[in-house]
Design a protein around this motif. Structure first.
Motif, short mmCIF file in Angstrom:
data_model
loop_
_atom_site.label_atom_id
_atom_site.label_comp_id
_atom_site.label_asym_id
_atom_site.label_seq_id
_atom_site.Cartn_x
_atom_site.Cartn_y
_atom_site.Cartn_z
N VAL A 169 0.85 -1.19 0.00
CA VAL A 169 0.00 0.00 0.00
C VAL A 169 0.88 1.23 0.00
N TYR A 170 0.62 2.12 -0.96
CA TYR A 170 1.33 3.40 -1.01
C TYR A 170 0.43 4.48 -0.47
N SER A 171 0.95 5.30 0.45
CA SER A 171 0.22 6.43 1.02
C SER A 171 0.70 7.71 0.37
N ARG A 172 -0.24 8.48 -0.17
CA ARG A 172 0.13 9.75 -0.78
C ARG A 172 0.56 10.76 0.28
N ASP A 173 -0.05 10.70 1.45
CA ASP A 173 0.27 11.68 2.50
C ASP A 173 1.69 11.51 3.02
N VAL A 174 2.11 10.26 3.26
CA VAL A 174 3.43 10.03 3.85
C VAL A 174 4.47 9.64 2.80
N ASP A 175 4.02 9.45 1.54
CA ASP A 175 4.92 9.17 0.43
C ASP A 175 5.81 7.96 0.70
N SER A 176 5.17 6.84 1.04
CA SER A 176 5.95 5.63 1.29
C SER A 176 5.07 4.40 1.10
N TRP A 177 5.74 3.24 0.93
CA TRP A 177 5.07 1.96 0.77
C TRP A 177 5.15 1.16 2.07
N ARG A 178 4.19 0.26 2.26
CA ARG A 178 4.27 -0.70 3.35
C ARG A 178 3.57 -1.98 2.92
N ASN A 179 4.00 -3.08 3.48
CA ASN A 179 3.45 -4.40 3.18
C ASN A 179 2.28 -4.71 4.09
N ILE A 180 1.21 -5.33 3.55
CA ILE A 180 0.08 -5.75 4.36
C ILE A 180 -0.21 -7.23 4.08
N PRO A 181 -0.84 -7.94 5.03
CA PRO A 181 -1.12 -9.37 4.83
C PRO A 181 -2.15 -9.61 3.74
N PHE A 182 -2.08 -10.81 3.15
CA PHE A 182 -3.03 -11.20 2.12
C PHE A 182 -3.58 -12.58 2.45
N ILE A 183 -4.55 -13.01 1.66
CA ILE A 183 -5.16 -14.32 1.85
C ILE A 183 -4.18 -15.41 1.43
N THR A 184 -4.00 -16.41 2.25
CA THR A 184 -3.09 -17.51 1.94
C THR A 184 -3.82 -18.56 1.13
N ARG A 185 -3.51 -18.65 -0.14
CA ARG A 185 -4.12 -19.66 -1.01
C ARG A 185 -3.12 -19.95 -2.13
N GLN A 186 -2.76 -21.22 -2.30
CA GLN A 186 -1.69 -21.60 -3.20
C GLN A 186 -2.00 -21.27 -4.65
N ASP A 187 -3.29 -21.41 -5.09
CA ASP A 187 -3.57 -21.20 -6.50
C ASP A 187 -3.41 -19.75 -6.92
N TYR A 188 -3.36 -18.79 -5.96
CA TYR A 188 -3.11 -17.40 -6.33
C TYR A 188 -1.67 -17.18 -6.80
N LEU A 189 -0.80 -18.15 -6.51
CA LEU A 189 0.59 -18.06 -6.94
C LEU A 189 0.82 -18.65 -8.32
N SER A 190 -0.19 -19.33 -8.85
CA SER A 190 -0.04 -20.01 -10.13
C SER A 190 0.13 -19.01 -11.26
N PRO A 191 1.03 -19.31 -12.22
CA PRO A 191 1.18 -18.42 -13.38
C PRO A 191 -0.05 -18.41 -14.28
N HIS A 192 -0.97 -19.38 -14.10
CA HIS A 192 -2.20 -19.43 -14.90
C HIS A 192 -3.29 -18.55 -14.30
N PHE A 193 -3.02 -17.96 -13.13
CA PHE A 193 -4.00 -17.08 -12.49
C PHE A 193 -3.66 -15.64 -12.83
N ASN A 194 -4.58 -14.96 -13.51
CA ASN A 194 -4.36 -13.58 -13.93
C ASN A 194 -5.21 -12.63 -13.09
N TRP A 195 -4.58 -11.53 -12.69
CA TRP A 195 -5.31 -10.49 -11.97
C TRP A 195 -5.87 -9.50 -12.98
N SER A 196 -6.96 -8.86 -12.61
CA SER A 196 -7.50 -7.78 -13.45
C SER A 196 -7.33 -6.48 -12.69
N ALA A 197 -6.89 -5.43 -13.39
CA ALA A 197 -6.59 -4.16 -12.74
C ALA A 197 -7.83 -3.55 -12.10
N GLY A 198 -7.75 -3.30 -10.81
CA GLY A 198 -8.84 -2.64 -10.09
C GLY A 198 -9.96 -3.57 -9.70
#
Length: 249
Positions: A169-198
């Motif tokens: 997550v990038y904050s415009r106010d503080v002008d920096s990035w930070r890491n946040i947790p995500f859902i743990t699921r193996q198939d999200y790591l697959s190269p056959h899984f495509n994300w759509s912007a937004g």
């Protein structure tokens, strides 16, 4: 009659005028330029532009983009105006990934850099860092813009690199990035899984992001036919002017 204070002219009058006139007004004096370039002005101007009569279509060309107003009553377009990109780029290598209240997240495709760009003030901000934050790769990443409870504009960047999934997550106010947790699921790591912007969609699952708690959750995808290929698209629907995306069968 007493002269109106500059603050009143800028925030009560100029926040209601078209973007092209805002750009011209910035050349009046240094004080006007400074006020018209603030985040507060951009936020107020954008919020007052969120009506059907102020909607615009952006068409990207070689070195510029043309902006055409949508005429809601006739379902037609008004005359176009040209906006010159304020950042250096090569021909046809700019992609708009996400937008919110007139603020756009743009990718320079020849460098993969992410930028925030305001068509209202023509200001832009590169937020790539030496440690590889702020670089976007198509089909491997997803980007979305949101505003938190403190009116801080933020960029959500989900990226997959060498089988590793990270969310930042990038904050415009503080002008920096930070890491946040995500859902743990193996198939999200697959190269056959495509994300759509937004729009974050997975097989039989939709990934939701709470912009206040900055936490993810999954909800079930609506029932779909058991055969053939089906594409799901999330859209915003206005009660007076519904908008649909047609997908070939």
């Amino acid at each position: 009659m007493a002269d109106l204070p500059v603050h009143t002219i800028v925030f009560e009058i100029l926040t209601r005028v078209p973007t092209k006139d805002v750009g011209r007004s910035k050349s009046v004096c240094k004080q006007w330029y400074a006020l018209l370039s603030t985040q507060d002005f951009v936020r107020i101007h954008c919020s007052r532009s969120l009506v059907s009569s102020n909607q615009r279509v952006l068409l990207i060309d070689d070195l510029t983009c043309s902006v055409r107003p949508i005429i809601s009553k006739s379902n037609d377009y008004g005359p176009s105006s040209i906006v010159i990109f304020p950042f250096h780029h090569q021909n046809n290598d700019v992609s708009i990934l996400s937008h919110l209240n007139g603020l756009l997240c743009v990718c320079l495709n020849h460098t993969y850099e992410l930028l925030l760009w305001s068509a209202t003030t023509t200001a832009f901000k590169r937020f790539s860092t030496p440690d590889s934050n702020g670089f976007y790769i198509n089909n491997l990443d997803a980007v979305g813009l949101y505003v938190d409870t403190d009116d801080d504009y933020k960029v959500l960047h989900i990226k997959r690199r060498s089988g590793v999934l990270g969310v930042y997550v990038y904050s415009r106010d503080v002008d920096s990035w930070r890491n946040i947790p995500f859902i743990t699921r193996q198939d999200y790591l697959s190269p056959h899984f495509n994300w759509s912007a937004g729009t974050f969609c997975g097989t039989k699952r939709v990934i939701c992001f709470d912009v206040n708690s900055e936490q993810f959750k999954e909800i079930s995808f609506p029932p779909v036919p058991s055969i053939g290929m089906v594409q799901g698209v999330l859209v915003n629907v206005n009660s007076s002017r519904p908008c649909f995306k047609s997908v070939p069968g």
